[in-house]
Design an enzyme around this catalytic site. Structure first.
Site, PDB file in Angstrom:
ATOM      1  N   SER A  22      45.649  34.263  52.852  1.00 48.08           N
ATOM      2  CA  SER A  22      46.514  35.317  52.348  1.00 48.08           C
ATOM      3  C   SER A  22      45.677  36.488  51.884  1.00 48.08           C
ATOM      4  O   SER A  22      44.463  36.526  52.099  1.00 48.08           O
ATOM      5  CB  SER A  22      47.415  34.816  51.230  1.00 48.08           C
ATOM      6  OG  SER A  22      48.504  35.706  51.076  1.00 48.08           O
ATOM      7  N   HIS A  46      42.213  36.560  40.626  1.00 44.60           N
ATOM      8  CA  HIS A  46      41.885  36.925  39.249  1.00 44.60           C
ATOM      9  C   HIS A  46      42.090  38.418  39.025  1.00 44.60           C
ATOM     10  O   HIS A  46      42.202  39.192  39.973  1.00 44.60           O
ATOM     11  CB  HIS A  46      40.436  36.541  38.941  1.00 44.60           C
ATOM     12  CG  HIS A  46      40.184  35.063  38.980  1.00 44.60           C
ATOM     13  ND1 HIS A  46      39.785  34.349  37.873  1.00 44.60           N
ATOM     14  CD2 HIS A  46      40.275  34.163  39.994  1.00 44.60           C
ATOM     15  CE1 HIS A  46      39.637  33.070  38.201  1.00 44.60           C
ATOM     16  NE2 HIS A  46      39.927  32.936  39.494  1.00 44.60           N
ATOM     17  N   ASP A  85      37.632  35.307  45.940  1.00 43.72           N
ATOM     18  CA  ASP A  85      36.652  34.941  46.951  1.00 43.72           C
ATOM     19  C   ASP A  85      37.274  35.332  48.286  1.00 43.72           C
ATOM     20  O   ASP A  85      38.303  34.767  48.679  1.00 43.72           O
ATOM     21  CB  ASP A  85      36.387  33.432  46.939  1.00 43.72           C
ATOM     22  CG  ASP A  85      35.512  32.992  45.783  1.00 43.72           C
ATOM     23  OD1 ASP A  85      35.296  33.785  44.848  1.00 43.72           O
ATOM     24  OD2 ASP A  85      35.049  31.830  45.807  1.00 43.72           O
TER      25      ASP A  85
END
Length: 655
Positions: free
Chosen positions: A598, A510, A454
């Protein structure tokens, strides 16, 4: 629409002196009209009752939606304004009187097309603050669903949701939406065009007036055959071109050989493959400034539209700037990104004091000097201390304030555990989501890569493109990013995708592809912020100097893929939940970042992936795209090795 080489005209055109025979086949407007069930309505006052315009089919639909913000009911009295955002446009109403039931009757026309933006966000603000107004409630309206519903009315009441919790209703708002017949759009446009040169005001164009109109369009090819065009338009052979005849000519010529190359109002170049949309664009341009449109436009987001006079003063004094694209990183006070799912611009929330401090450090030579004199070590120390603090039980009390600050950007309904489950702030920060909260695109197709986080995404075909549009650090390179891993040369000239996570984002990352983890290599480094203010700075090299972990994933469809997890200010910890040697599926969790923002960077081998065009297009405009885990990223184009054929000489045939 656009400039077109006469050699590309069809053979049918040449048989008619280069003029399209517009009776030969149904035009696109006629095909679209057949897909609509419309009750036409003209000259209606804003907010009045309308015959409902229902869409019977959405396939290939293009038209104009007239959206009206009629009134609202809130729980307390105040002065209110409302905004509607769709695509890259936001408009606002006037401010109401002091009331709990504001009435606006403000309308705006929007271009609506099947594959374009069609989810409108309507926001209601109280206006009792000096610097900015307070968002009280919002709703999201799918205009296609609105127009397709079975109802005798084109007015509907929507709940206004609390931005802090989508389960709480704070009021309601009454909206109206109807669709304008494309034929009416074309006639309206032709009427405006005709008025430019209809000097005697009789509603018809003589040949001399028609000639001046063609000249005004600036199309040299059309100017050379004005007589043929005039004869083609004058269907009843009465020696003049009427408004209906001009509308037909413009519509059909837009289909085959456009007469107009750019919008006569705003000057925008019009795309040759989008003829009907171009006519709608020009029609909307003509509508601006006529007094028919009540809502005020020119805003990028609802937050910008809601700002009060104090913000306008800072803009006038050039203290603040509000823009998307090249100015959104290092020089602007507001970061504006494009939401891929909702197809509209949104503003990223960031504390103003942090913006000022980051600009002072990363956008000046003085800041660079500070970095060289121990600030790097200071950032490490601050990050370590902040990490310990966020792991303490006392830190849990900061969670409610964090949620309030990002009240419309964190959806707690997606979170796996309730709020009281989290005993520290970091536990909440690395929160897991409920199963199914992030659907994975094209499950079962390993040749389709997906988004890894995201985040706000930038995508470039090569590292050189990223330097031109986004990364300003002078020393950035693929080899510098990947360090001294043995296979770094494999990625030279490869495709680069940057996934930037902001503090409010879900902070687990992911796998974008399926394959085997060949290695995970830690590279020590600094802890610069990964905010665009630093990334767009020429004084530091965020991605090649920060602490990072480089993983190499071996895949059947993309070759090797480098997955780089980059630490940042307040993120001293990168934790992996998979290890070297594991075989993984795209969409599987790979790890998480502790407190802070990050970045993940994925590097694909050269000519191994075709990234989705919308991601490339916004990146080329230096606009980040807001994406979610599992959204499609691109498709493999890597040529598979040819199968080894058996040696026929050594084959033994069965009896």
């Amino acid at each position: 629409m656009g400039h077109r080489n006469s050699k590309s005209s069809s053979s049918d055109d040449s048989t008619n002196g280069g003029v399209s025979n517009f009776k030969s086949r149904p035009s696109r407007r006629q095909r679209i009209k057949k897909k609509l069930h419309l009750h036409r309505h003209r000259d209606r006052p804003a907010g009045s009752s309308r015959g409902h315009s229902k869409l019977s089919s959405l396939e290939d639909f293009t038209g104009i939606a007239l959206v009206t913000l009629i009134s609202a009911e809130l729980k307390f009295k105040d002065k209110w304004l409302a905004c509607v955002s769709i695509g890259e446009q936001t408009f606002r109403t006037e401010t109401s009187d002091q009331t709990s039931k504001p009435t606006w009757n403000s309308e705006k026309k929007f271009l609506l097309e099947r594959n374009g933006p069609h989810i409108a966000k309507v926001s209601v603000f109280e206006t009792n603050r000096l610097s900015k107004n307070n968002l009280i409630g919002y709703c999201e309206v799918d205009l296609f669903e609105f127009l397709s519903r079975d109802s005798g009315s084109d007015t509907k009441v929507f709940d206004l949701l609390d931005p802090s919790s989508s389960n709480v209703v704070v009021g309601n708002i009454s909206l109206s939406c109807s669709v304008e017949d494309p034929t009416e759009t074309e006639k309206s446009f032709a009427r405006r065009i005709l008025s430019i040169v209809d000097y005697n005001g009789d509603g018809n164009l003589s040949f001399s007036e028609f000639s001046e109109l063609i000249n005004a369009f600036g199309n040299q090819q059309a100017a050379k055959k004005k007589e043929e065009l005039f004869k083609a338009a004058d269907e009843n052979r009465d020696g003049v071109v009427s408004m209906d005849e001009l509308a037909t000519l413009l519509a059909v010529q837009q289909e085959k050989e456009p007469l107009i190359n750019c919008c006569p109002v705003c000057g925008e170049f019009l795309v040759v493959s989008d003829k009907l949309n171009s006519m709608i664009h020009m029609s909307l341009c003509f509508d601006e400034g006529t007094g028919n449109q009540v809502m005020t436009g020119g805003f990028l987001t609802d937050k910008q539209a809601s700002y009060g006079w104090m913000f306008k003063l800072t803009e006038w004094a050039h203290v603040s700037s509000y823009d998307a694209g090249l100015n959104s990183g290092s020089s602007a006070s507001h970061i504006v990104v494009f939401d891929r799912r909702k197809k509209r611009l949104v503003e990223e929330i960031i504390d103003g004091k942090i913006v000022l401090s980051m600009r002072a450090i990363y956008q000046s030579k003085v800041g660079l000097g500070i970095m060289d004199k121990g600030a790097k070590e200071l950032l490490h120390s601050i990050s370590e201390k902040q990490g310990k603090k966020m792991n303490s039980v006392e830190s849990a009390k900061d969670i409610p304030a964090f949620l309030k600050f990002f009240k419309d950007q964190i959806n707690m309904d997606e979170v796996k555990y309730p709020l009281d489950h989290f005993k520290t702030f970091n536990e909440f920060f690395i929160r897991e989501l409920k199963p199914g909260a992030r659907p994975i695109a094209c499950v079962g197709r390993d040749d389709v890569a997906v988004c890894a986080a995201d985040c706000r995404l930038m995508a470039f075909r090569t590292a050189e493109e990223s330097l031109r549009f986004w990364i300003k650090g002078k020393k950035f390179s693929i080899r510098g990013l990947l360090g001294n891993i043995p296979c770094s040369n494999t990625f030279i000239g490869g495709t680069l995708v940057i996934f930037r996570l902001a503090p409010q984002d879900y902070h687990r990352f992911h796998f974008p592809v399926s394959g085997k983890i060949e290695q995970i290599v830690d590279i020590p480094g600094c802890l610069y912020t990964v905010n665009p203010i630093a990334v767009n700075s020429k004084y530091c090299n965020v991605f090649t100097e920060n602490k990072r972990a480089v993983s190499i994933i071996s895949t059947a469809d993309f070759g090797k893929v480098a997955f780089v997890a980059i630490g940042a200010t307040m993120v001293g910890s990168i934790t992996f939940t998979k290890k070297k040697g594991d075989y993984v599926q795209k969409g599987d969790e790979f790890g998480y970042f502790s407190f802070g923002g990050s970045t993940v960077i994925c590097v694909f081998e050269k000519d191994s992936i075709a990234l989705d065009e919308d991601l490339l297009a916004y990146s080329a405009r230096s606009i980040e795209t807001l994406v979610s885990v599992g959204m499609q990223l691109g498709v493999s184009i890597k040529k598979r090795a040819e199968l080894t054929l058996p040696d026929i000489k050594n084959c033994v045939l069965g009896a």
